[in-house]
Design an enzyme around this catalytic site. Structure first.
Site, PDB file in Angstrom:
ATOM      1  CG  HIS A  93      -1.727  -1.340   1.264  1.00 29.19           C
ATOM      2  ND1 HIS A  93      -2.668  -1.750   0.350  1.00 29.19           N
ATOM      3  CD2 HIS A  93      -1.614  -2.363   2.164  1.00 29.19           C
ATOM      4  CE1 HIS A  93      -3.120  -2.958   0.673  1.00 29.19           C
ATOM      5  NE2 HIS A  93      -2.489  -3.352   1.769  1.00 29.19           N
ATOM      6  CG  HIS A 186       0.667  -6.831   2.422  1.00 29.57           C
ATOM      7  ND1 HIS A 186      -0.210  -5.875   1.949  1.00 29.57           N
ATOM      8  CD2 HIS A 186       1.427  -7.203   1.361  1.00 29.57           C
ATOM      9  CE1 HIS A 186       0.022  -5.670   0.653  1.00 29.57           C
ATOM     10  NE2 HIS A 186       1.011  -6.481   0.279  1.00 29.57           N
ATOM     11  CD  GLU A 268      -1.679  -9.922   4.829  1.00 33.47           C
ATOM     12  OE1 GLU A 268      -1.532  -9.012   5.678  1.00 33.47           O
ATOM     13  OE2 GLU A 268      -2.253  -9.748   3.737  1.00 33.47           O
TER      14      GLU A 268
END
Length: 304
Positions: A93, A186, A268
């Site tokens: 992001h 992430h 993650e």
């Protein structure tokens, strides 16, 4: 050595009379000895300085090992075994994505289907953005790898462009760099109570512009190594809500994996929506451990 000069003439026993040749030799010997001492004092042939003490000092100042060869301390360090290896880090992001909704909602081809260019990512309940977390861990990871001789490239550094880049561009950056390994950082946004981390591996995809068949195997090796080292370094457990307790998940809906032609995985790092995981993710010392664990998994993979 004593010197017998003309003022010292001790009594001598009576000797046979010497001839002229004997007398000449006796006169020459003291002069030859004096000349030899002068020769030694000024250094002899090959000493351009004419100073024996300087030559001796220069000779003795050079470090010589007991064997007469250079010691290991005098040798320059050898090249890092990871020199020439390339790793691409993709900070998930971008902190300004929320200001560019039109751009990040634009659809791009990921091989299996079309998907949004990017998303805003998630955040903790207190507002710590996933994009801030991913950038911080990525910088820490980059520093660790570079100290070991690895060439590291980020897909973006949070400033240019001011949003994105799109998921297909992120994959392309790793491909163009001919990376030996690539990783996308992430943190998840699962419901409260869901805890732990997981590593996402590419599925075998051969559709549209995607073909992961060549990277599925090496990516699995990379991902398993990272999962094990990350768990050991951070103390974080494998996800309790996905991956069936293995810490590994295979997906074919992520453009960053589908479009990659180099070994690549996602991680993650924890669930930002769970207060227990959030306490870890917002702690700088813990993020350093996270970067360390990821780096160890990557380095093991690079060393083969």
């Amino acid at each position: 050595m004593s010197y017998v000069g003309p003022d010292f003439d001790p009594p001598q026993p009576r000797r046979p009379r010497r001839g002229p040749l004997t007398v000449a030799l006796a006169a020459l010997v003291p002069g030859a000895l004096i000349g030899w001492f002068v020769y030694e004092a000024v250094g002899g042939p090959g000493d351009s300085s004419g100073n024996a003490s300087s030559a001796s000092a220069a000779s003795s100042s050079a470090p010589v090992s007991p064997t007469g060869t250079a010691s290991n301390d005098d040798k320059p360090p050898g090249p890092s075994p990871l020199k020439g290896k390339v790793v691409v880090i993709d900070p998930g992001h971008n902190v300004t994505n929320f200001q560019h909704s039109a751009e990040i909602n634009r659809k791009v081809d990921i091989g299996t289907n079309w998907k949004e260019c990017d998303t805003t990512g998630t955040s903790t309940n207190a507002g710590y953005a996933e994009a801030r977390f991913t950038m911080d861990v990525s910088h820490r990871l980059k520093a660790i790898l570079e100290k070991q001789g690895v060439t590291v490239k980020l897909t973006h550094d949070g400033d240019s462009p001011s949003w994105g880049p799109c998921v297909d561009q992120r994959a392309r950056i790793g491909n163009d760099a001919h990376a030996d390994a690539a990783i996308s950082i992430h943190a998840d946004g699962a419901p409260v109570g869901d805890r732990g981390f997981h590593v996402i591996l590419p599925a075998s995809v051969h559709a549209g512009g995607a073909d992961t068949r060549a990277i599925v195997g090496p990516s699995a090796v990379l991902g398993k190594g990272i999962a094990g080292d990350y768990r050991r370094a951070t103390g974080e457990q494998f996800s309790n809500y996905i991956g069936e307790g293995t810490g590994l998940v295979t997906r074919k809906d992520l453009g960053g994996l589908n479009l990659s032609t180099v070994p690549k995985v996602f991680i993650e790092c924890g669930n930002m929506r769970d207060s227990n995981d959030a306490a870890l993710l917002t702690n700088g010392a813990w993020r350093q451990k996270a970067a360390q664990g990821i780096s160890e998994g990557i380095v093991s993979f690079l060393r083969g």
